[in-house]
Each structure stands twice: as C-alpha cells, then as structure tokens.
Design an enzyme around this catalytic site. Structure first.
Site, mmCIF file in Angstrom:
data_model
loop_
_atom_site.group_PDB
_atom_site.id
_atom_site.type_symbol
_atom_site.label_atom_id
_atom_site.label_comp_id
_atom_site.label_asym_id
_atom_site.label_seq_id
_atom_site.Cartn_x
_atom_site.Cartn_y
_atom_site.Cartn_z
ATOM 1 C CG ASN A 7 33.103 52.669 -30.957
ATOM 2 O OD1 ASN A 7 32.744 52.307 -29.838
ATOM 3 N ND2 ASN A 7 32.402 53.503 -31.704
ATOM 4 N NE ARG A 95 32.364 56.920 -29.025
ATOM 5 C CZ ARG A 95 31.089 56.702 -29.271
ATOM 6 N NH1 ARG A 95 30.691 55.641 -29.913
ATOM 7 N NH2 ARG A 95 30.189 57.573 -28.880
ATOM 8 C CG HIS A 184 27.572 63.417 -30.410
ATOM 9 N ND1 HIS A 184 26.307 63.936 -30.485
ATOM 10 C CD2 HIS A 184 27.457 62.128 -30.785
ATOM 11 C CE1 HIS A 184 25.461 63.005 -30.884
ATOM 12 N NE2 HIS A 184 26.146 61.880 -31.065
ATOM 13 N NE ARG A 245 19.221 58.793 -27.274
ATOM 14 C CZ ARG A 245 20.456 58.830 -27.811
ATOM 15 N NH1 ARG A 245 20.937 59.938 -28.326
ATOM 16 N NH2 ARG A 245 21.195 57.742 -27.806
ATOM 17 C CD GLU A 388 32.137 60.677 -33.756
ATOM 18 O OE1 GLU A 388 31.475 60.267 -34.736
ATOM 19 O OE2 GLU A 388 31.704 60.658 -32.599
#
Ligand code: ADP
Length: 404
Positions: A7, A95, A184, A245, A388
């Site tokens: 990643n 990723r 996601h 956020r 993940e």
C-alpha cells in the site's frame, strides 16, 4: 505461494508478506517519511511460535525506489530474512484507491492498466499517483513477480445507476465521470465474505449491511452478496460522520461559507475534510478521547456521539428499505470493532425492524469474530475484524491461480 501486499502512499510504503499455504503473515512493516530528512522502516517478523521480532532502520530514504530496496534487504536478510531470494515472491498485490468505472475486479497490471489508473488520477489526485509509483518501483524491484492491482472502488461497481448517479446535468456524468463511486471496497468485501462463512450460507443468498467505522467511515448495502449502495460518493467526504469529515451536508453550504464568511475553496475543502466530523463538534477525532470526554460529562462529546450514531441509524434504515429484507449487520474497523456504545446507540430503537443487540455480548467483546445479537433477533449483528491486506492477498492469489 508467497504474496507481497503493498500500500504505497505519497511518503510511505506499507507491506505484508503472506504465506498463502496457510494464509499467515510472515512479516510486515512500514516505511515512513520518504523524501524527508529522517525516514524510517519498522519491520516485524512473525515467528511460528507466536513471537514477534522487531527490526528498525532510521535514516534518510530519498525516494520510493530506495524505500523498496530497504524492504527487500530486510526480506532476504541473512540473519532474520523470511525468504532467501526475491524471486520466491510469486506476486505483488497493490492496493489502488481509484479504478473509476474501468475496473470491476482485481487485474493483472500491464501497460494498459497503468494507463487506465493514470486516467483515473483526476478522481483520486491524492492517492492514485502514489499507487502508480508503488507499481512502477515494484515492477523494477520484483521483475519476476506478477503485479496485481486490487481497487478500493471495484466492489461498488455493481451499484445500479439509480443509486450511483447524482441528479445533476447528465453531461457531467457522461463527459466528466461525475458520479458516486464509494471506497473501502476491500474491507466491505472481506467482512461480507467472512460473514457468509460464519453463517454457513452462500454469500449470494445473503442481504447484509456492512458498517466500516475507522477514521474514515462508510456503509454498504449488499443484496444477494452484491453491493447495491454505499455511503461514500464521488469522494470519501459523503455519507457518515467521520473523524474529521462532515459526511452528508447541504450541498449549498460551500456557497454560504464563501459568500458570508469569504472563505476560499481551499479553506472550505479544509473545513469539510479536516476540521469537521467528531473533531469539529467536540475537538478530537480519536473516538477513545471522545468517550473520555463524554465520561467527564462533556456536552459537546455527548452531542458528537449522538450525531455520529444517528447518522449510522438513518443509513441502516434506508439500506434496509433498499434491500427489502436483511440477514445481517456487520460492524468493523477501529471503532466498529472496539466500541460497544457506538454499536448500541446505532442499533437502539430498531427492535421492531428485527435488530436486537444482546447487551452482555456487546459489552464483553473479545478479539475476533463475535455475534452480539439476541437469540430472537431476526437480523444477526456481528463484529468482524477487517483485514484488507489478507483480502488483497486472496484476490491476488485467485488471479495467479487462474493464470496457471
Ligand atoms: P483507519 O481508518 O486509520 O485505518 P482505524 O480502523 O484504525 O482507522 O480506526 C481508528 C479509530 O478507531 C479511532 O477513532 C480510534 O479512536 C478508534 N478506536 C480504536 N480503539 C478503540 C477503542 N478501544 N474504543 C473506541 N474507539 C477505538
């Protein structure tokens, strides 16, 4: 078969090396502060007896190429290496954040794929360029390994047009690809797969709502195992309240901020993405600290939790309506896995919809998969730790197996 999962960020590389015979991690690590004066590599080796050996390097790491060289040195190190040659790595799984509408599944990377990821840079200007750097460097450092891209957005490509389109002039979609994409995806896909295994039913017979609550947060509605809606949109800003956020707000809000407070676009972007959410309401984006404040009676922390969980509950309701019937709700990621109160408040009052949480089970969370609904709850409520990296390794292996 050994698979390296990568990643790559703008100044970091996270990695895990999997032994796919038993799906275990041989080693993992992170290179940080690439390009800065003081870079670092923190490397962990997972021994068969359960011990963890830690190795660290500190010093200037000028670019991603140098970062990868340090990783390889540790992977094949004479004293503590877990492989003897880099050619033992069958494949590298990358990723990649944004696959746009081009990629509906993981794919072997070739020139055309690199070009397509490049074309999607306008949709993920902060992530796709770093992901591409990781791919290019990995191709030169591991020339004998297959390179596979696994996209965060791919899982959501089954969402139908009526759910992914914004009610904007159609040409903005046609000419500029303005639509909802969702993120996601790897996490939603992983936990839904584990959910089906746990329930001992085929995934394509299950309706599931997956709730990923980390620093970023999103939900997905799966009908017969396929994603039909998700809460993040064209960017990760839409949907749930997150650490910093806003999630959903009135789209006219930026005009108000510009007209009345004379904010620039950049300032508005900063407010909505970095200064809002839990942090904006009660001063911290770390959920543990929100609870500490709440426990001391802090009214803003109480309000932040109410707003956060009310938004989740509204999405559960709307996704239930979109699905028609529901088999399971899955909570995952840092907050979803570790916070009983968030799960409790998000599902409170939904008993008539067949969602009943067993308080004792919810509170006595132990590590790993856990069923927290009552015996008579029509909908199973589960905690499933996300992974993940493992999902990327599994998808990569599936592609490699298909090639041979
Ligand atoms: P990321 O999106 O960065 O991968 P994580 O999935 O690690 O994030 O989730 C980070 C969030 O999880 C933080 O808000 C953190 O406070 C929260 N968290 C971690 N452990 C706990 C806990 N025991 N109780 C409540 N929240 C927790």
């Amino acid at each position: 078969m050994k698979i390296l999962v990568i990643n790559t960020g703008s100044s970091s590389i996270k990695y895990q090396l999997f032994n796919m015979e038993n799906q275990t991690v041989l080693c993992s690590g992170v290179v940080e502060k690439i390009g800065e004066d003081h870079g670092s590599l923190a490397h962990k080796i997972f021994k068969e007896n359960g011990d963890i050996l830690k190795k660290e390097y500190e010093g200037h790491i000028g670019d991603h190429q140098t970062g990868f060289k340090h990783i390889v040195d540790y992977l094949i190190n004479e004293e503590f290496g877990v492989i003897s040659d880099r050619s033992e790595i069958s494949a590298v799984g990358h990723r990649v954040v944004h696959g746009g509408e081009t990629f509906k599944a993981p794919t072997v990377i070739d020139e055309a794929v690199i070009e397509a990821i490049t074309r999607n840079i306008p949709l993920a200007p902060l992530h796709n360029p770093s992901n591409l750097t990781g791919i290019e460097v990995a191709m030169s450092v591991f020339p004998e390994s297959k390179q596979i891209a696994v996209f965060d957005t791919a899982f959501h490509q089954s969402i139908p047009p009526y759910a992914f389109m914004y009610a904007l002039p159609y040409d903005l979609y046609k000419n500029n690809r303005v639509r909802r994409y969702g993120f996601h995806g790897t996490s939603h896909a992983y936990v839904s797969g584990v959910c089906a295994e746990y329930l001992k039913r085929p995934l394509d017979e299950l309706n599931i709502i997956t709730i990923h609550l980390g620093n970023g947060a999103s939900m997905a509605a799966l009908k017969n195992g396929q994603c039909i809606d998700t809460s993040m949109g064209m960017t990760p800003l839409e949907g749930l309240v997150m650490g910093t956020r806003t999630g959903d707000v009135d789209p006219a809000l930026p005009f108000f901020l510009a007209d009345h407070l004379h904010m620039s676009l950049k300032e508005i972007d900063t407010i909505l993405n970095k200064e809002s959410g839990l942090k904006g309401i009660c001063g911290t984006n770390d959920m543990r600290e929100v609870f500490e404040k709440r426990d001391k009676g802090d009214k803003k922390a109480i309000l932040a939790l109410d707003i956060y969980t009310y938004r989740i509950k509204k999405y559960i309701g709307s996704y239930y309506a979109a699905l028609g019937s529901l088999d399971a709700i899955v909570f995952t990621a840092g907050i979803g896995e570790n916070s009983p109160d968030i799960r409790k408040f998000s599902c409170a009052g939904l008993e008539n919809m067949g969602i009943k949480i067993n308080e004792e089970k919810n509170n006595s969370y132990k590590k790993g998969l856990s069923e927290i609904s009552t015996a008579d709850s029509r909908v199973k409520v589960l905690i499933i730790p996300t992974n993940e990296e493992l999902r990327i390794a599994q998808e990569t292996k599936k592609i490699i197996d298909g090639l041979s």
